[in-house]
Structure formats: structure tokens, C-alpha cells
Design a protein around this motif. Sequence first.
Motif, PDB file in Angstrom:
ATOM      1  N   ILE A 316     -55.904  10.356 137.647  1.00  0.00           N
ATOM      2  CA  ILE A 316     -55.180  10.571 137.629  1.00  0.00           C
ATOM      3  C   ILE A 316     -54.119  11.502 138.795  1.00  0.00           C
ATOM      4  N   ALA A 319     -52.434   9.081 140.436  1.00  0.00           N
ATOM      5  CA  ALA A 319     -51.194   8.827 139.131  1.00  0.00           C
ATOM      6  C   ALA A 319     -51.145   7.345 138.503  1.00  0.00           C
ATOM      7  N   LEU A 369     -46.628  11.043 136.617  1.00  0.00           N
ATOM      8  CA  LEU A 369     -48.127  11.255 136.696  1.00  0.00           C
ATOM      9  C   LEU A 369     -47.490  12.133 137.658  1.00  0.00           C
ATOM     10  N   ILE A 374     -50.389  17.776 133.605  1.00  0.00           N
ATOM     11  CA  ILE A 374     -49.983  16.483 133.447  1.00  0.00           C
ATOM     12  C   ILE A 374     -50.814  16.671 131.946  1.00  0.00           C
TER      13      ILE A 374
END
Lengths: 407, 407
Positions: A316, A319, A369, A374
Motif C-alpha cells: 500500500i 501504491a 492507491l 484504501i
Amino acid sequence: MNTNQFQVIKDARIDAPKGFYATGVHCGIKRKRKDLGMITCTVPAQAAAVYTTNAFRAAPLKVTEESMEKEGILQAVLVNSGNANACTGKKGLADAYQMRADMATQLRVPDHYVGVCSTGIIGESLPMDRIQSGIHELGLQHKQKTKNEDFAEAILTTDTLVKKVQVELSIDDQHIKISGVAKGSGMINPNMATMLGFITSDIKIESVVLQSLLWKATEETFNMITVDGDSSTNDTVIAMASGLANNTSLTPQHKDWHLFVDAFTYVCRELAKKIARDGEGASRLIVATVRNAHSLLMARQISKAIISSNLVKTAIFGADANWGRIMCAIGYGDKNVVPDRVEIKIGDIPLVKEGQPLPFIKKQVAHLLTQETIPIDVDLHLGKEQATAWGCDLTYEYIKINANYRT
Amino acid sequence: MNTNQFQVIKDARIDAPKGFYATGVHCGIKRKRKDLGMITCTVPAQAAAVYTTNAFRAAPLKVTEESMEKEGILQAVLVNSGNANACTGKKGLADAYQMRADMATQLRVPDHYVGVCSTGIIGESLPMDRIQSGIHELGLQHKQKTKNEDFAEAILTTDTLVKKVQVELSIDDQHIKISGVAKGSGMINPNMATMLGFITSDIKIESVVLQSLLWKATEETFNMITVDGDSSTNDTVIAMASGLANNTSLTPQHKDWHLFVDAFTYVCRELAKKIARDGEGASRLIVATVRNAHSLLMARQISKAIISSNLVKTAIFGADANWGRIMCAIGYGDKNVVPDRVEIKIGDIPLVKEGQPLPFIKKQVAHLLTQETIPIDVDLHLGKEQATAWGCDLTYEYIKINANYRT
């Protein structure tokens, strides 16, 4: 006000519910910032508390628990930041009792009407002289009814933001307020992630009912967040209800029980999310929802496995729509998952169906992202239970904060 | 050779035990590096295997398990790297069967004498044409008895080092060799930490005995390491025993049973340590030993909690003797810890006694913390059980490796 709903109030104040007063001072545990705060109530408040499951409970938790066990009532909570009074042995316990006694004297209430919390460095004794003069100052402010909003600030450690939530609702035609303040998983040198939460309300409710509500809400909210998976020695959530709203005492039989539960849980959930989002070095909030699990436990375990996975957290941060790492976390989150049924979405974009990857529009996901939040959505297609967990990404900044300190 | 001991051999070869042959080739799954390897035995070998506990078991694990279930015998193991054949549905399973059948044809053995393993990217189908021509090449090398040491290399993903261990011992006046090769928790794009381990020996032992030994050894070794806590879809350890050493068949009643168990466990442990030390971005090996626990489970849980804690891992990266974070991990590792009894040392330097910090010589500890291996020693003073877990520090490099990839 629509009686079936609660309203979210923008400028939350922990002292908004009737009967409450809160303040904070700088007593000298920290170099400059406020480090001692209290919440008091004009009447003995029905109270509830939950504590860390860590075997090493800090001294103040033992003292607060003792207070609560007597009558389930608190009239004040005293909190210091900068020193956790943990791993401090007999002296630490004596100090926690002393804090409680001093606060009780200032407010002229029985000792067991006072709860105490500490957060900060572990393994060092509290600077009791400074704390005692701080308590004296808090007492003076209380007498003079000096209004300020420094409580939320006084409990922070390495948090970057004050965390406050307030809602209002109507029960039995009475105007009810629920307000909450929290501090999050900022690491304190040389230690450690502590979360503290305080909830006030003017609802009329018995301690025992409030306690069961707090347990349930904590299960769904504070226990569903993770910054780095480490549960601290000092984690505590305390709820106090003044009863000054004058509704018919709230029980599960009350027609508006569910409304209050929703509102109360909302306050806990928003505080929990603020803690996750403000995790050390975090740049994004991860919200993992697991649907259609066999059991609530299964849904909770898998959603927590996802937000706790360093691999998901770094993906995450990068991204990267790395569904494989999410699959992996699902797979070790619970052994009864049926791989061929699993669906994964990020936001609205399906990444996995029947356990196998789908072609997805990379640009769309990449855009998602880069957002602040998220959402990872998992459907197990097994049963009917659902849970959500909140976490944050794992960043260079996390390493920097936690590796660059010297004990 | 002293009959009560085993000797560690410097230049380990997986094909050293009598009857074994191993090789590796580049078939084109990866761009340049070797990506397909096999171990074969001149006779059907008694075999044992353990697999990941992740609910998402990759296709090759199912096929190997099916092979093993028939007679407990393997005569060959085929391993590809670069692609994990996981989350690949029916086609993936068919591909794994195809790999097994092709290898069996090349070697002229029954299909169920072949085990298959894959490690690498998940969610992508295997390039079967390349793999099939690779298997053909392996078959040719086997016929020509081309000797090379490429097997250990062919199974690697993002590992930075080949991982090999070999020991020799004497049982019933026969010279016995045990050799092992492993690959570790290198993250493969877009996924995931996989560990594979292969152990060969010329000991005479029945499959069922070898299986129980492998389970026990795995519990103490491979299951006691963590790089990032994520267990993969492909983790597998396979042991094969040719029986060509001609000892009396080894059972727990054999006078040298414990010697063999020690030697076998040593091989597993050294491979496990190499995997932990070569964890992604790792700069140090952390060895957490927990002594005098109530139970083995308690000792294992706490030692694993310590090596799994991001806070401990970052502290070690920062060369910080952060006993508080260790205490914290002990505290949530098991609820039955008695805080006032806990002792913590780093190397020989005591940091905590009776649950409270000791003054320690900062320079000495700081020096210790710059070493390659960081021994954390915890004494719970509760019972008699002991366990050790191995992990690595959490570094900027870990974040870089795992965040900088785009799926």
C-alpha cells in the motif's frame, strides 16, 4: 433532530456532555508540551473500563481497576503523558496510588472515585514532585472553572494530531451527548505503542450496562486496529456517564437502545480510525472489510491478518495493487477459507474472483492507491458474518522513528 | 569419527549422500538465472514432507502430497523458481500434474515417485513449453551424469545466498551423510515469501519414521523462524532417505536414534537460520531464547513474539538495547508470564531483572548490537521448558524491496 439518528458534531469537546469538565497542564514530565490532564464530573458518574491484554499491566491500570471494582463509579480521571509508569515495581504502584489520592483530595471525592492513566517511557519512575504540583494546578483550574481544551493535547505522545469525536442524539425527548478523546500508537522513547481512549456522556445508564456496551464496542473498534501488532502495557479505554440528561435509565430493553449503541460505537470507531491513520510514519489508512465469513471470529481474524501484514502494508505504501499478498494474508488468517470462492476488490475494482486474478485497469487502481483511505474488500462466499479492521501502511518513516532512537 | 557425534562438512552438496544426484538448468521462467532443478535417487527413497498451513495451498503441494500418500516414496523432486503456480485454478493443477508426468517419463519411474515444488510469482500460469524443454534437458543431464551444483541455485528467488548444510555421522559402523538445501523468504514479485527445504540422506529408515522425525524437527526449526510473519502458499520441506548406507533400519529403539535426530535437526536448524539471516533487507540475525517457561508452547510463543515484533526488529536495526519493546512482546506473547520474575539479557549483559530495568553499560551493549548475530535471552523463572526462535531486523531495505515493486 431526527430521533432515529445521531448527529456528528464538528467541534468535539470531551466536556460537552452535561456535568463534565476537562483540562490539561504542563507539569514538567515532558520538556515543553502539556503532559497532565483530567476529566471530572460534577456528580459521581457511572463508569466502565477495558484494559490491555498484555501480561505486563502498568501500575495505573491496577489502581484504576481497583477504583472501578468498588462501585463502578468514577468522578475523575487523571492522565499523564511522557512516562508510562510501567515496569516500575512497587514504587510505581505506590506512585499510582499517590496520584489517585492527590487528585481525590483536590476534588474532595473518595479515592476510589478517581481513575489514573499513564503513557510514555517505560521503566522509569514518575517525577512525583512535578506531577503533584501539576495535580495542584489542575485542582485550582477546576475550582476557578477555567475552560480550555487542553485535555486532548495533554494525553498525546508522538501522535501528530489531537483525536476527538462527538455525537448528539435524542432519547426520551432528552438531548444526549457522547464525546470521545483518544491518543494513539505513537512510540515513546524508549517505548511503546499505547492507546488511551476516554468517552463521556450525559446519558443515564447503569455502570454494568455501560460496561457490557463498552466491551462490545471495543471488540468492533479499538480491538480491530493495528499499527504494528504490538499491544502495549498501558492500553486503556474509560467511559463515564453523568446521567444528567435525565432519560429513563438505558437498558437493552429501552426502545432507543440500538440508537445509543450505534452512536456510542460510532464514537469508538472514529477514534479507532484516527489512531490507525495517525500510526507511526503512516501515510494512508487501510480499511479491510471481510464479508460472508462463517463466523464473526473468522471475519475478524482475516481482516486483522490483512491490516497486520507487513507485505500488504508495504504494498500500500508503494501504491501497488498486490492482490497476491492480500490472498496470502487471507490464507493464513483462517484455515477454513475456501480458496476458489474468494473475491477481492480494492475500492470498486475487482482484482480476484473465485480465487484467481482478474485483468484490472492498472491506471484506475493506481489512482485509488494514491488516496488517503484504501478500502480492501474481501468476500469469502461462505457464510453471513462481516468485520472491518483498520490499519496503516508501513513506511520508511516508521523505520526512521523506531530505529533512530537510542535507549 | 567419534561415534557419539556428527561432523559438519564444509562443502555441502545435496548429492553427497549415497544414491543421490542433483542438477539445475535455466529453462526461461526467469530472464537469466537458473530456474529449474531436480534431485533424483538411484533407488526409490523413503520420503517425508511438511507443507504450509496457509489455506491457499499452491497446486504443486497438492500433487506432491498425492505422490507421497501412495507409498511414502519419492525417487525425484522437481523444483522451479520464478513462478509459484499458486492461485492458478484448474490449469495450475493440470500443469503441476504435467510437470510430474514429464519428469517421471524422463526418469522412467512411476508418476507418484515424483514430487514437484514451485516458488515465485503467484497468479500467473506456468510457461509450460519452457518447463517441458527444461525437464527434457534435466533428463539428458541425468543420463549423462553431468555433475554440477546448480540445484541450490536453481531454487532461489530473491535470496542473496545459496543455503546448504551437510553433516556426517557413523551408525552401526556405517558412514551416514545428511545434506540439506533451502531457499528463503525472498519476496517474489508480485509475491511472496516462500521457503523450500530439501534434505537427503543415505540412512536406512522407514518413511513413517522419517515423517515423524521431520515433523518434530520442523517444529523446532523451520517453524521457529520469521522474516515478516507471513506464511506463504508454497512452503514445503521434503526429506528423502536412500537407505544405501546399510545400517540397521533406524527407529526410536535404535541405540543411535538420538544421534541421528540431533544431526538431522542440526541440518534443519542451520538451514532455518540461514533463511532468517537472509530475510529481505536483513542486516542482522536475531536469536531469541526463552528459558524456564511453564510449557514448550509458552516458550515458543514468547520467543516467536519477540522475533516477530516490528518494534524489536527496528530497535535491533537501530542498534538500540530497547528492553522495553522486548518486555512488551513477552507480555503479549503469553498471558501467564509473571512480570516480576522476568530476566532479559542481550548477549551476557543483563538488562532486566525481576521485571525491572538494570543499569547497564551502554557502550558494551552498543558494541554487541553491531554484531552479525544478536542473542536475546529471556528467563521467565516459571518452569523448565525452553525454545529458540530466529528472525532478522526490519530495515529501510525491507521497505524498499517490498514497496517499490509495481504489480
